[in-house]
Motif scaffolding. Structure first.
Motif, PDB file in Angstrom:
ATOM      1  N   GLN A  89       0.841  -1.204   0.000  1.00 26.47           N
ATOM      2  CA  GLN A  89       0.000   0.000   0.000  1.00 26.47           C
ATOM      3  C   GLN A  89       0.876   1.253   0.000  1.00 26.47           C
ATOM      4  O   GLN A  89       0.602   2.219  -0.718  1.00 26.47           O
ATOM      5  N   GLN A  90       1.956   1.227   0.780  1.00 27.55           N
ATOM      6  CA  GLN A  90       2.868   2.367   0.828  1.00 27.55           C
ATOM      7  C   GLN A  90       3.607   2.545  -0.504  1.00 27.55           C
ATOM      8  O   GLN A  90       3.815   3.679  -0.954  1.00 27.55           O
ATOM      9  N   GLU A  91       3.999   1.433  -1.139  1.00 24.95           N
ATOM     10  CA  GLU A  91       4.672   1.522  -2.436  1.00 24.95           C
ATOM     11  C   GLU A  91       3.741   2.143  -3.477  1.00 24.95           C
ATOM     12  O   GLU A  91       4.159   3.007  -4.255  1.00 24.95           O
ATOM     13  N   ILE A  92       2.499   1.703  -3.507  1.00 25.23           N
ATOM     14  CA  ILE A  92       1.528   2.240  -4.469  1.00 25.23           C
ATOM     15  C   ILE A  92       1.339   3.733  -4.247  1.00 25.23           C
ATOM     16  O   ILE A  92       1.398   4.528  -5.197  1.00 25.23           O
ATOM     17  N   THR A  93       1.152   4.137  -2.999  1.00 24.88           N
ATOM     18  CA  THR A  93       0.989   5.557  -2.683  1.00 24.88           C
ATOM     19  C   THR A  93       2.224   6.351  -3.093  1.00 24.88           C
ATOM     20  O   THR A  93       2.116   7.436  -3.675  1.00 24.88           O
ATOM     21  N   GLY A  94       3.402   5.805  -2.820  1.00 26.66           N
ATOM     22  CA  GLY A  94       4.647   6.480  -3.183  1.00 26.66           C
ATOM     23  C   GLY A  94       4.782   6.693  -4.681  1.00 26.66           C
ATOM     24  O   GLY A  94       5.162   7.783  -5.139  1.00 26.66           O
ATOM     25  N   TRP A  95       4.454   5.669  -5.468  1.00 23.72           N
ATOM     26  CA  TRP A  95       4.541   5.800  -6.927  1.00 23.72           C
ATOM     27  C   TRP A  95       3.480   6.763  -7.456  1.00 23.72           C
ATOM     28  O   TRP A  95       3.727   7.509  -8.410  1.00 23.72           O
ATOM     29  N   GLN A  96       2.292   6.756  -6.857  1.00 24.63           N
ATOM     30  CA  GLN A  96       1.259   7.706  -7.276  1.00 24.63           C
ATOM     31  C   GLN A  96       1.716   9.144  -7.020  1.00 24.63           C
ATOM     32  O   GLN A  96       1.512  10.026  -7.851  1.00 24.63           O
ATOM     33  N   GLN A  97       2.366   9.369  -5.887  1.00 24.04           N
ATOM     34  CA  GLN A  97       2.887  10.701  -5.580  1.00 24.04           C
ATOM     35  C   GLN A  97       4.005  11.092  -6.549  1.00 24.04           C
ATOM     36  O   GLN A  97       4.064  12.229  -7.007  1.00 24.04           O
ATOM     37  N   LEU A  98       4.884  10.143  -6.852  1.00 23.65           N
ATOM     38  CA  LEU A  98       5.976  10.437  -7.787  1.00 23.65           C
ATOM     39  C   LEU A  98       5.447  10.769  -9.181  1.00 23.65           C
ATOM     40  O   LEU A  98       6.002  11.629  -9.869  1.00 23.65           O
ATOM     41  N   VAL A 107      18.686  14.201 -12.180  1.00 23.21           N
ATOM     42  CA  VAL A 107      18.101  12.874 -11.986  1.00 23.21           C
ATOM     43  C   VAL A 107      17.542  12.801 -10.567  1.00 23.21           C
ATOM     44  O   VAL A 107      18.228  13.127  -9.599  1.00 23.21           O
ATOM     45  N   GLN A 108      16.281  12.378 -10.481  1.00 19.31           N
ATOM     46  CA  GLN A 108      15.604  12.268  -9.195  1.00 19.31           C
ATOM     47  C   GLN A 108      14.531  11.184  -9.293  1.00 19.31           C
ATOM     48  O   GLN A 108      14.178  10.769 -10.401  1.00 19.31           O
ATOM     49  N   PRO A 109      14.044  10.711  -8.147  1.00 13.40           N
ATOM     50  CA  PRO A 109      12.991   9.706  -8.194  1.00 13.40           C
ATOM     51  C   PRO A 109      11.809  10.181  -9.033  1.00 13.40           C
ATOM     52  O   PRO A 109      11.418  11.347  -8.983  1.00 13.40           O
ATOM     53  N   GLY A 110      11.272   9.255  -9.812  1.00 11.71           N
ATOM     54  CA  GLY A 110      10.167   9.557 -10.700  1.00 11.71           C
ATOM     55  C   GLY A 110      10.601   9.737 -12.145  1.00 11.71           C
ATOM     56  O   GLY A 110       9.775   9.860 -13.034  1.00 11.71           O
ATOM     57  N   MET A 111      11.917   9.723 -12.382  1.00 15.39           N
ATOM     58  CA  MET A 111      12.416   9.936 -13.744  1.00 15.39           C
ATOM     59  C   MET A 111      12.599   8.626 -14.498  1.00 15.39           C
ATOM     60  O   MET A 111      12.960   7.606 -13.927  1.00 15.39           O
ATOM     61  N   LEU A 112      12.346   8.708 -15.798  1.00 13.35           N
ATOM     62  CA  LEU A 112      12.652   7.653 -16.749  1.00 13.35           C
ATOM     63  C   LEU A 112      13.985   8.037 -17.371  1.00 13.35           C
ATOM     64  O   LEU A 112      14.149   9.153 -17.857  1.00 13.35           O
ATOM     65  N   ILE A 113      14.952   7.128 -17.321  1.00 10.55           N
ATOM     66  CA  ILE A 113      16.335   7.447 -17.679  1.00 10.55           C
ATOM     67  C   ILE A 113      16.831   6.495 -18.757  1.00 10.55           C
ATOM     68  O   ILE A 113      16.661   5.280 -18.641  1.00 10.55           O
ATOM     69  N   GLU A 114      17.475   7.056 -19.760  1.00 15.47           N
ATOM     70  CA  GLU A 114      18.144   6.259 -20.792  1.00 15.47           C
ATOM     71  C   GLU A 114      19.645   6.464 -20.623  1.00 15.47           C
ATOM     72  O   GLU A 114      20.121   7.602 -20.580  1.00 15.47           O
ATOM     73  N   ILE A 115      20.372   5.355 -20.504  1.00 21.48           N
ATOM     74  CA  ILE A 115      21.832   5.441 -20.425  1.00 21.48           C
ATOM     75  C   ILE A 115      22.441   4.559 -21.504  1.00 21.48           C
ATOM     76  O   ILE A 115      21.827   3.620 -21.993  1.00 21.48           O
ATOM     77  N   THR A 116      23.673   4.890 -21.864  1.00 20.46           N
ATOM     78  CA  THR A 116      24.453   4.103 -22.812  1.00 20.46           C
ATOM     79  C   THR A 116      25.736   3.698 -22.111  1.00 20.46           C
ATOM     80  O   THR A 116      26.382   4.526 -21.465  1.00 20.46           O
ATOM     81  N   ASP A 117      26.120   2.436 -22.247  1.00 17.60           N
ATOM     82  CA  ASP A 117      27.376   1.999 -21.646  1.00 17.60           C
ATOM     83  C   ASP A 117      28.531   2.299 -22.594  1.00 17.60           C
ATOM     84  O   ASP A 117      28.341   2.847 -23.680  1.00 17.60           O
TER      85      ASP A 117
END
Length: 182
Positions: A89-98, A107-117
């Motif tokens: 329940q806490q995870e769901i609430t956290g993702w909804q807030q993000l 870069v911060q929580p809630g971001m979709l990130i593309e990286i290249t090695d």
């Protein structure tokens, strides 16, 4: 629409993906998929918690001798399952807030990130505070959920588009560049 989800990740496993245009719409779909998967896990955990509670309080779980621990074991199981329900329940609430949080350039929580090695292999991550290791697939696009406390999450946090990071895992050092942030 093909979607799937599972746990565990390997930084090199999805390294040969085809480039994908990262958009806020794609990120929104990934958030929906992630929250949907967490809700499915929550429903399973609720059923398990109810079942364990029923066993713990059942008449046949009453101890008949000092060595009869079925009821005690069932109560521990019920407590653990209840804690899992609360955690989900806490995870769901956290993702909804993000998903509703404004994003700035770092870069911060809630971001979709593309990286290249360093071998020009693409990898995609959704950075959060929980649910690390979940792997999401939307159509042909695959992304791994990472937390800010994971090694790669720690390396990425507060970085910006174009920054390079170095990550050493099991004695192997890899170099990555941040190509895109949404």
């Amino acid at each position: 629409m093909k979607t799937s989800c599972n746990r565990a990740y390997d930084l090199n496993k999805e390294a040969h993906q085809i480039p994908v245009m990262l958009t806020s719409g794609l990120k929104e779909k990934l958030f929906e998929l992630l929250i949907s998967e967490l809700n499915k896990s929550l429903q399973s955990a609720i059923i398990a918690a109810k079942s364990a509670h029923a066993l713990a309080t059942h008449e046949q779980s009453k101890a008949e001798t000092q060595y009869d621990t079925v009821g005690l074991e069932a109560s521990f199981l019920a407590e653990g399952q209840s804690q899992r329900v609360t955690q989900l329940q806490q995870e769901i609430t956290g993702w909804q807030q993000l998903s509703a949080s404004p994003i700035n350039g770092d870069v911060q929580p809630g971001m979709l990130i593309e990286i290249t090695d360093d071998e020009q292999n693409l990898q995609y991550f959704l950075l959060g505070r929980t649910s690390g290791g979940l792997r999401l697939q939307y159509q042909e696009f695959k992304v791994t959920v990472i937390t800010e406390s994971s090694p790669i999450g720690q390396a990425l946090i507060d970085k910006q588009l174009g920054d390079e990071i170095t990550l050493t895992v099991n004695g192997t050092t890899r170099f990555y560049e941040i190509n895109n942030l949404v």
